[in-house]
Design an enzyme around this catalytic site. Structure first.
Site, PDB file in Angstrom:
ATOM      1  N   HIS A  60      22.004  -7.621  -3.283  1.00 31.66           N
ATOM      2  CA  HIS A  60      20.719  -7.084  -2.848  1.00 31.66           C
ATOM      3  C   HIS A  60      19.903  -8.166  -2.143  1.00 31.66           C
ATOM      4  O   HIS A  60      20.205  -9.344  -2.236  1.00 31.66           O
ATOM      5  CB  HIS A  60      19.930  -6.482  -4.018  1.00 31.66           C
ATOM      6  N   HIS A  62      15.881  -9.503  -1.465  1.00 28.01           N
ATOM      7  CA  HIS A  62      14.456  -9.484  -1.808  1.00 28.01           C
ATOM      8  C   HIS A  62      13.711 -10.176  -0.678  1.00 28.01           C
ATOM      9  O   HIS A  62      14.113 -11.265  -0.254  1.00 28.01           O
ATOM     10  CB  HIS A  62      14.178 -10.304  -3.072  1.00 28.01           C
ATOM     11  N   TYR A 125     -15.130   0.348  -8.117  1.00 30.28           N
ATOM     12  CA  TYR A 125     -15.859   0.029  -6.895  1.00 30.28           C
ATOM     13  C   TYR A 125     -16.274   1.304  -6.167  1.00 30.28           C
ATOM     14  O   TYR A 125     -17.414   1.441  -5.732  1.00 30.28           O
ATOM     15  CB  TYR A 125     -14.985  -0.851  -6.000  1.00 30.28           C
TER      16      TYR A 125
END
Length: 133
Positions: A60, A62, A125
């Site tokens: 894989h 990343h 917020y």
């Protein structure tokens, strides 16, 4: 945190993206690994994407990247996976036995954003600003 500036924008769009070869075979070794590394760097440079960090494991990939706001993550991944798949299969014909159907990468990818605030802080917020209206 540092911001990146464009002609009319200031942004900090960072994404953690993970994708795998089809069937999650451990083929990202040796010359294939080096070639994928070079192709990914080339595509990022062409698109104006900054690679903050990246790791190529045997099964894989990343990447932690900063993508400008005018480029969709899906378009970025389409370019990365498409170009690398085509070039890898052209340059390494031995992969055609294992990866039939002209696809080297598995469908889809994982993507998450990075930031210093949580969803709860954003909701608080927004609640504070909705009370003022």
């Amino acid at each position: 945190m540092s911001y990146t500036t464009g002609c009319h924008t200031i942004f900090h769009h960072r994404y953690h993206i993970v994708w795998t070869p089809k069937y999650r075979y451990k083929v990202l070794r040796g010359k294939i690994r080096e070639r994928i590394h070079a192709i990914v760097r080339q595509v990022c440079k062409e698109m104006g994407v900054t690679i903050v960090s990246g790791v190529l494991s045997t099964n894989h990939v990343h990447m932690f990247v900063e993508i400008p706001p005018h480029i969709a993550v899906s378009y970025f991944m389409q370019r990365i996976k498409g170009r690398s798949s085509r070039k890898i299969q052209q340059e390494f014909p031995e992969l055609k036995k294992r990866y039939w159907g002209q696809r080297f990468w598995a469908r889809g990818y994982f993507c998450t954003t990075s930031g210093n605030i949580t969803d709860d802080i954003i909701l608080q917020y927004l609640e504070q600003h909705s009370d003022k209206d």
